[in-house]
Scaffold this motif. Structure first.
Motif, PDB file in Angstrom:
ATOM      1  N   LEU C 354       0.836  -1.195   0.000  1.00  0.00           N
ATOM      2  CA  LEU C 354       0.000   0.000   0.000  1.00  0.00           C
ATOM      3  C   LEU C 354       0.872   1.246   0.000  1.00  0.00           C
ATOM      4  CD1 LEU C 354      -2.628  -1.215   2.570  1.00  0.00           C
ATOM      5  CD2 LEU C 354      -3.025  -0.799   0.175  1.00  0.00           C
ATOM      6  N   TYR C 355       1.976   1.171  -0.739  1.00  0.00           N
ATOM      7  CA  TYR C 355       2.962   2.239  -0.640  1.00  0.00           C
ATOM      8  C   TYR C 355       2.411   3.631  -0.939  1.00  0.00           C
ATOM      9  CZ  TYR C 355       7.566   4.194  -0.281  1.00  0.00           C
ATOM     10  OH  TYR C 355       8.649   4.913   0.129  1.00  0.00           O
ATOM     11  N   PRO C 356       1.569   3.805  -1.954  1.00  0.00           N
ATOM     12  CA  PRO C 356       1.060   5.163  -2.192  1.00  0.00           C
ATOM     13  C   PRO C 356       0.364   5.743  -0.978  1.00  0.00           C
ATOM     14  CG  PRO C 356       0.533   3.776  -4.052  1.00  0.00           C
ATOM     15  CD  PRO C 356       1.123   2.878  -3.004  1.00  0.00           C
ATOM     16  N   VAL C 357      -0.337   4.908  -0.240  1.00  0.00           N
ATOM     17  CA  VAL C 357      -1.018   5.401   0.966  1.00  0.00           C
ATOM     18  C   VAL C 357      -0.011   5.980   1.946  1.00  0.00           C
ATOM     19  CG1 VAL C 357      -2.367   4.671   2.968  1.00  0.00           C
ATOM     20  CG2 VAL C 357      -2.892   3.751   0.708  1.00  0.00           C
ATOM     21  N   PHE C 358       1.071   5.223   2.163  1.00  0.00           N
ATOM     22  CA  PHE C 358       2.071   5.695   3.118  1.00  0.00           C
ATOM     23  C   PHE C 358       2.824   6.894   2.558  1.00  0.00           C
ATOM     24  CE2 PHE C 358       1.872   2.586   6.388  1.00  0.00           C
ATOM     25  CZ  PHE C 358       1.361   1.463   5.779  1.00  0.00           C
ATOM     26  N   PHE C 359       3.140   6.796   1.279  1.00  0.00           N
ATOM     27  CA  PHE C 359       3.937   7.840   0.669  1.00  0.00           C
ATOM     28  C   PHE C 359       3.255   9.181   0.791  1.00  0.00           C
ATOM     29  CE2 PHE C 359       7.615   8.615  -1.815  1.00  0.00           C
ATOM     30  CZ  PHE C 359       7.337   9.685  -2.640  1.00  0.00           C
ATOM     31  N   ILE C 360       1.952   9.183   0.496  1.00  0.00           N
ATOM     32  CA  ILE C 360       1.220  10.441   0.545  1.00  0.00           C
ATOM     33  C   ILE C 360       0.791  10.757   1.964  1.00  0.00           C
ATOM     34  CG2 ILE C 360      -0.819  11.653  -0.294  1.00  0.00           C
ATOM     35  CD1 ILE C 360      -0.654   9.882  -2.782  1.00  0.00           C
ATOM     36  N   GLY C 361       0.364   9.721   2.670  1.00  0.00           N
ATOM     37  CA  GLY C 361      -0.171   9.941   4.013  1.00  0.00           C
ATOM     38  C   GLY C 361       0.861  10.433   5.000  1.00  0.00           C
ATOM     39  N   LEU C 362       2.059   9.910   4.891  1.00  0.00           N
ATOM     40  CA  LEU C 362       3.091  10.323   5.839  1.00  0.00           C
ATOM     41  C   LEU C 362       3.985  11.408   5.255  1.00  0.00           C
ATOM     42  CD1 LEU C 362       4.118   6.889   7.337  1.00  0.00           C
ATOM     43  CD2 LEU C 362       2.789   8.667   8.399  1.00  0.00           C
ATOM     44  N   GLU C 363       3.623  11.879   4.093  1.00  0.00           N
ATOM     45  CA  GLU C 363       4.375  12.981   3.465  1.00  0.00           C
ATOM     46  C   GLU C 363       5.843  12.666   3.334  1.00  0.00           C
ATOM     47  OE1 GLU C 363       3.594  16.528   5.541  1.00  0.00           O
ATOM     48  OE2 GLU C 363       1.474  16.530   5.052  1.00  0.00           O
ATOM     49  N   ILE C 364       6.104  11.558   2.672  1.00  0.00           N
ATOM     50  CA  ILE C 364       7.497  11.127   2.540  1.00  0.00           C
ATOM     51  C   ILE C 364       8.335  12.035   1.633  1.00  0.00           C
ATOM     52  CG2 ILE C 364       8.944   9.241   1.735  1.00  0.00           C
ATOM     53  CD1 ILE C 364       6.968   7.318   2.888  1.00  0.00           C
ATOM     54  N   PRO C 365       7.786  12.441   0.492  1.00  0.00           N
ATOM     55  CA  PRO C 365       8.678  13.218  -0.373  1.00  0.00           C
ATOM     56  C   PRO C 365       8.980  14.582   0.218  1.00  0.00           C
ATOM     57  CG  PRO C 365       6.463  13.187  -1.277  1.00  0.00           C
ATOM     58  CD  PRO C 365       6.458  12.275  -0.122  1.00  0.00           C
ATOM     59  N   GLY C 366      10.208  14.925   0.083  1.00  0.00           N
ATOM     60  CA  GLY C 366      10.604  16.293   0.379  1.00  0.00           C
ATOM     61  C   GLY C 366      10.614  16.689   1.832  1.00  0.00           C
ATOM     62  N   SER C 367      10.715  15.737   2.736  1.00  0.00           N
ATOM     63  CA  SER C 367      10.755  16.192   4.136  1.00  0.00           C
ATOM     64  C   SER C 367      11.999  15.640   4.804  1.00  0.00           C
ATOM     65  CB  SER C 367       9.505  15.754   4.874  1.00  0.00           C
ATOM     66  OG  SER C 367       9.477  14.354   4.971  1.00  0.00           O
ATOM     67  N   ASN C 368      12.187  16.003   6.077  1.00  0.00           N
ATOM     68  CA  ASN C 368      13.389  15.605   6.802  1.00  0.00           C
ATOM     69  C   ASN C 368      13.169  14.422   7.701  1.00  0.00           C
ATOM     70  OD1 ASN C 368      14.997  17.591   5.804  1.00  0.00           O
ATOM     71  ND2 ASN C 368      14.377  19.074   7.330  1.00  0.00           N
ATOM     72  N   LEU C 369      11.963  14.247   8.078  1.00  0.00           N
ATOM     73  CA  LEU C 369      11.712  13.162   9.040  1.00  0.00           C
ATOM     74  C   LEU C 369      10.243  12.815   8.968  1.00  0.00           C
ATOM     75  CD1 LEU C 369      13.132  11.539  11.248  1.00  0.00           C
ATOM     76  CD2 LEU C 369      12.311  13.182  12.900  1.00  0.00           C
ATOM     77  N   ASN C 370       9.941  11.561   8.980  1.00  0.00           N
ATOM     78  CA  ASN C 370       8.533  11.197   9.113  1.00  0.00           C
ATOM     79  C   ASN C 370       8.446  10.000  10.064  1.00  0.00           C
ATOM     80  OD1 ASN C 370       8.686   8.642   7.658  1.00  0.00           O
ATOM     81  ND2 ASN C 370       8.963   9.919   5.850  1.00  0.00           N
ATOM     82  N   LEU C 371       7.258   9.662  10.387  1.00  0.00           N
ATOM     83  CA  LEU C 371       7.000   8.637  11.409  1.00  0.00           C
ATOM     84  C   LEU C 371       7.694   7.323  11.082  1.00  0.00           C
ATOM     85  CD1 LEU C 371       5.345   8.026  13.986  1.00  0.00           C
ATOM     86  CD2 LEU C 371       3.578   7.142  12.489  1.00  0.00           C
ATOM     87  N   MET C 372       7.527   6.907   9.824  1.00  0.00           N
ATOM     88  CA  MET C 372       8.065   5.601   9.446  1.00  0.00           C
ATOM     89  C   MET C 372       9.579   5.586   9.547  1.00  0.00           C
ATOM     90  SD  MET C 372       7.468   3.395   6.029  1.00  0.00           S
ATOM     91  CE  MET C 372       5.865   4.029   5.650  1.00  0.00           C
TER      92      MET C 372
END
Lengths: 176, 99, 772
Positions: C354-372
């Motif tokens: 379900l990668y798109p869910v995580f990618f968008i939900g946790l705001e993976i692109p362009g950030s410094n740190l996310n939950l995962m």
């Protein structure tokens, strides 16, 4: 007495009334004495007086045959019978100790109550009803005609009744 | 003459007779009181017969007298029998119907 | 490399019937349960055959898939020609599938998305000429998912489907699961030989394989949940295989219950996605909608965070990792299969699915740190530190697994999708190799796993085990050119911090954690290897090499651990060595579905590999390993039989001692969970339940009884005796009393009767006069 009665019917009513009053008083007095005396034989004699007075009243009312029958049957037969009864049951000669039971006052009360009721209803019902002015004595023939035409059956029944009473009395009182 | 005088006279006798029936101890005396009652009734009958001009009143009275005679005969027979059996005609003692 | 023509004949049938791969071990499970005990090998033969057959099918599927990818890719020629070819290809496939329907009597099977896959391939073919994405040399779309589904059940107007979803990830895991399961089956015939529950063991191994494969092939989130739970159950059953000893059953319970805690997140996440994606459980649809932005961002975040909870428990991330080390109470092959190679990667697989869910939900692109990334990072370092203080060789490997799982989650968290998947792939092999090696070692030292007291100097006695273990450890530590090096390096590059890598964001902290762990891994593996195989033998028995059935799987796995790294060589490396460019990024091509409507989401890029980073990381690892080696060589020089310094840092420095204690107590997490949370909750609840039972439930029962007795008494005494009998008696009594009373009237005296008569007559007449 018959002749006297004939005379009286055509004579003044007031006289008849007086006679009636006297007879009534005598009868009532005798009756009272009958139920209050302590001597049995005296009671029987008083009854005799009452019965006679009643016969006289019948005559006043113009019922001669009834008066005659009254004297014959009541005074002649029934009184004798009662006196025999008194004798056979060993009634004491002379006054007895006590002939009344303990119900004297209740009995008086009931008798008074009955009289009161009856008097009241009589007064209400028949006040001022007058007897017919001329109370001719009825002829015995009329009575006989009536008995043997209209009331023949009761007459026969009465004969049978008397027969039964006769036999019954004999059977009951027989000594065996 | 008033009708009532006869009727009242009869009523008085009747009451006295009732008193006698209720009060007397002796059987024979009770029978006598009953006779008194019957006679008062007879007076009534005859009085009414005379009032109405109907001889039936007298006829009836005759019948009553006859019946009274029969009744006294039988009644006395009974009283005698009671006397014979119990040696007493005190009706108070004849209480075998006591419940 | 792989013949494309071999694929064409089997194309439609294999994809359509890929459900057979989980079905075979499932059938074997039932057969072993019913017939296993009577068979000569006590059911092991059924298990082996089933897994072997599943492995063959999986291999065929893999080849077919790879062939498809190669075929679609191999044409970088003009779009038109290529489009035709691929259209024909897929058209064939489509019609072939329809023919096959009658052939195989699977009348209910519907290639429900067949039209879609045809469309997507022709679309992808059309875009071949159009261009590339993200600086990648492979621009064309590839790896469309193959779906085969059936109607499962309907509620009202909604129909839910069950079936298989076959794409690159699924194929990869099919391969991994079947081969590792097969090798573990062979290994088990020797390892658990003569066990009290040999048959059950094999039954559950088959069931586990079936469940894992079922989960891998799930086409809807419902199926995924079913498979997820089922592998949890099998894990429970297998960890507690020797449940007669309480620690084992405790460990099984701990595993299951900790997973349960995470499953709350799983359910919440799946339900949120169901509603967010317009009431569908279908994975492809959910992904597509997420990619297109049709699902509300908030819902995506909520589901991503909830699903992270599930991943934390199943894949042993901090803080729900506590069950994994305890799970080592189970037999070693089980640990190898379940807790190293397959089940624990279910969480990682979920993220990948379900990668798109995580990618968008946790705001993976362009950030410094996310939950995962944070969770993954903390896990790697935390578990790595814990691996240092273990005496038990399996526990070291368990913490190592936790640490590597942290790596995978970290990779996925920083957007390095392929890196994470590739690490999953390589890790399966070398970790399984290490576990099976540990099992072999324990076999030799009479079933002990304690390194410090029973092992040491075993390389003289068990050379095969020794060499395979060394290869596995080196792979784990990331020493080039073994497998771990390639995958770990890609992860580190994916963090986007090292200059020249690019990537989906710049994740400083996860990167630092990753670097530290690279060093730690090498260090603790060196410690383990030294304590087990070097020095003098500290035990009491006669260690010897294990039999063929144990050593052959070890060799196979070690071989794979050496070689599979080359499946995903970076482009520049390939060019530098002058190899055909087609050899670069093989794995990525095969596994990652690029240009599909369900992948990748907006903003997804690949990081570029960096040689300097590779050198730096490997150098760090080698240095760390060397330091530890020197440490232990010094120890050996002092006392050949010692396993630790008695006057070491711990005894001299209080802070070091305190730090050691913290590590020994596993960061006091177990204390927190068991003694504080559970005990505090359990005691009052138990007491409350007991109170409730005694006072309220029993009270109600007693009350009912008392009431009945009272009612009985009441009815007897008062109603029956009192009222009913009483009334009857009263009627009798009243009759007699009235009789007694009325009797007095009958005096037998005539005069009284006469009086009454006359009196009554007078009264009556008076009444008549008055009334009338």
């Amino acid at each position: 007495m018959l002749m006297l009665a004939q005379e009286l019917t055509t004579a003044d009513n007031a006289v008849i009334n007086v006679f009636f009053a006297v007879i009534a008083v005598v009868a009532i007095a005798a009756a009272v004495r009958m139920v209050t005396t302590s001597n049995v034989v005296h009671a029987a004699l008083y009854l005799l007086v009452v019965l006679s007075a009643v016969a006289a009243v019948y005559v006043i009312l113009g019922a001669e045959f009834v008066a005659a029958t009254q004297v014959l049957v009541y005074l002649g037969a029934i009184m004798v019978l009662l006196l025999f009864g008194v004798m056979l049951t060993r009634a004491k000669i002379g006054a007895e100790s006590d002939l009344d039971n303990e119900q004297r006052w209740i009995g008086a009360l009931v008798a008074t109550a009955m009289f009161a009721v009856m008097a009241f209803s009589l007064w209400e019902g028949f006040s001022d009803e007058r007897m017919p002015a001329a109370m001719q004595p009825q002829r015995t023939q009329a009575v006989a005609d009536e008995i043997f035409s209209t009331y023949i059956v009761p007459f026969e029944a009465l004969s049978v009744l008397l027969l039964a009473a006769l036999i019954g009395a004999v059977v009951v009182a027989r000594r065996d | 003459m008033l009708l009532n005088q006869f009727l009242l006279f009869a009523a008085v006798l009747f009451s006295i007779g009732v008193y006698g029936v209720l009060v007397r101890k002796n059987g024979v005396l009770i029978l006598m009181s009953i006779e008194l009652i019957l006679n008062s009734v007879n007076i009534n009958l005859v009085a009414f017969g005379a009032y109405n001009g109907d001889v039936g009143g007298q006829v009836f009275a005759l019948f009553v007298i006859a019946v009274a005679a029969a009744e006294v005969g039988v009644g006395l027979a009974i009283v005698l029998l009671i006397y014979r059996n119990r040696r007493s005609i005190d009706v108070a003692e004849a209480n075998l119907l006591k419940g | 490399m792989f013949a494309a023509e071999a694929a064409e004949t089997a194309l439609p049938w294999l994809y359509q019937n890929v459900w057979l791969i989980p079905a075979l071990p499932a059938a074997s499970f039932l057969l072993i349960l019913f017939f296993g005990k009577r068979l000569p090998y006590k059911g092991a033969e059924i298990g082996l055959t089933a897994v072997g057959a599943a492995f063959v099918l999986a291999m065929l599927t893999t080849f077919t898939w790879i062939g498809d990818i190669q075929g679609a890719e191999g044409a970088e020629a003009p779009a038109g020609e290529h489009g035709e070819t691929t259209d024909d290809h897929e058209g064939e496939g489509g019609s072939g599938a329809e023919e096959d329907e009658d052939e195989h009597g699977l009348a209910d099977t519907v290639l429900s998305v067949d039209g879609e896959s045809v469309a997507s391939v022709s679309l992808t073919a059309a875009t071949t000429a159009e261009g590339e994405e993200g600086g990648d040399s492979h621009g064309e779309a590839r790896g469309a998912a193959k779906i085969a589904t059936l109607d499962w059940f309907s509620i009202g107007a909604k129909t839910f489907r069950i079936g298989t979803l076959l794409d690159g990830q699924a194929v990869m895991l099919l391969f991994v699961v079947t081969i590792v399961s097969g090798l573990v089956h062979i290994y088990s015939t020797d390892y658990v030989n003569g066990d009290r529950r040999y048959t059950h063991y094999f039954a559950f191994l088959s069931l586990f394989t079936a469940a894992m494969l079922f989960m891998v092939l799930a086409s809807s989130t419902l199926q995924l949940i079913v498979g997820w739970e089922l592998v949890g159950v099998c894990s429970f059953a297998l960890i507690g295989h020797w449940w007669e000893e309480k620690p084992n059953s405790d460990a099984a319970l701990k595993a299951f219950l900790t997973n349960r805690v995470g499953d709350i997140g799983l359910l919440i996440g799946m339900i949120t996605l169901y509603f967010g994606a317009g009431q569908t459980f279908d994975i492809l649809t959910i992904n597509e909608k997420a990619v297109n932005g049709e699902i509300d961002k908030l819902l995506l975040t909520v589901s991503a965070v909830s699903l992270m909870g599930a991943v934390m428990s199943k894949s042993g991330q901090f803080v729900l990792h506590t069950w994994l080390p305890d799970a080592m109470a189970g037999p070693t092959p089980v640990s190898a299969l379940i807790h190293a190679a397959t089940m624990v990667v279910a969480g990682v697989y979920l993220i990948g699915r379900l990668y798109p869910v995580f990618f968008i939900g946790l705001e993976i692109p362009g950030s410094n740190l996310n939950l995962m990334a944070l969770i993954g990072g903390v896990t790697t370092v935390g578990a790595g530190l814990l691996a240092f203080v273990q005496r038990d060789i399996k526990k070291v490997l368990a913490y190592s697994t936790v640490s590597q799982l942290g790596y995978m989650v970290l990779a996925l968290g920083v957007g390095a999708y392929t890196a994470g998947m590739f690490h999953l792939f390589t890790h399966a092999f070398f970790k399984a190799c290490l576990f099976l090696g540990a099992g072999s070692v324990s076999h030799a030292v009479h079933h002990s796993f304690d390194m410090k007291s029973d092992m040491g100097g075993l390389r003289k006695y068990m050379p095969t085990t020794f060499w395979t273990f060394i290869i596995g450890s080196a792979a784990l530590a990331g020493i080039p050119p073994l497998a771990g090096f390639w995958s770990k390096d890609e992860i580190l590059a994916g963090a986007g911090v090292w200059p020249g890598t690019g990537g989906n964001g710049t994740y400083y902290i996860p990167f630092i954690f990753g670097i530290i762990t690279a060093a730690l891994t090498a260090a603790y593996m060196t410690r383990t290897v030294w304590l087990t195989f070097f020095g003098e033998y500290r035990g009491h028995g006669e260690p010897h090499e294990s039999g063929k059935r144990i050593t052959v799987p070890l060799i196979i796995l070690a071989g794979m651990a050496s070689v599979v790294g080359f499946l995903n060589m970076p482009g520049p490396f390939v060019d530098a060595l002058g190899l055909p460019s087609g050899l670069a990024h093989r794995f990525e091509d095969w596994v990652e579905p690029a240009g599909q409507p369900n992948f990748p989401p907006q903003g997804f890029t690949h990081a570029a590999p960096s040689l300097t980073l590779a050198i730096f990381a490997s150098g760090l690892a080698l240095a760390a390993g060397y330091l530890v080696l020197r440490y232990y060589q010094g120890l050996y020089a002092k006392d050949p039989k010692a396993s630790e310094y008695t006057d070491g840092l711990r005894s001299k420095n209080r802070m070091a001692a305190a730090g050691y204690r913290v590590l020994e107590q596993k960061y006091y997490l177990d204390v927190l969970y068991t003694d504080i949370i559970v005990a505090r909750v359990k005691g009052p609840i138990a007491r409350a339940a007991y109170w409730f039972n005694q006072n309220i439930l029993d009270g109600i029962v007693n009350l009912a009884a008392t009431f009945s007795v009272g009612m009985g008494r009441f009815i007897y005494w008062i109603v029956d005796q009192g009222m009913v009998d009483g009334s009857i008696n009263a009627s009798g009594r009243s009759a007699s009393a009235s009789g007694q009373f009325l009797r007095r009237i009958q005096t037998g005296q005539i005069r009284q009767y006469a009086t009454l008569m006359f009196g009554a007559a007078a009264v009556l007449v008076a009444v008549f006069i008055v009334a009338v």
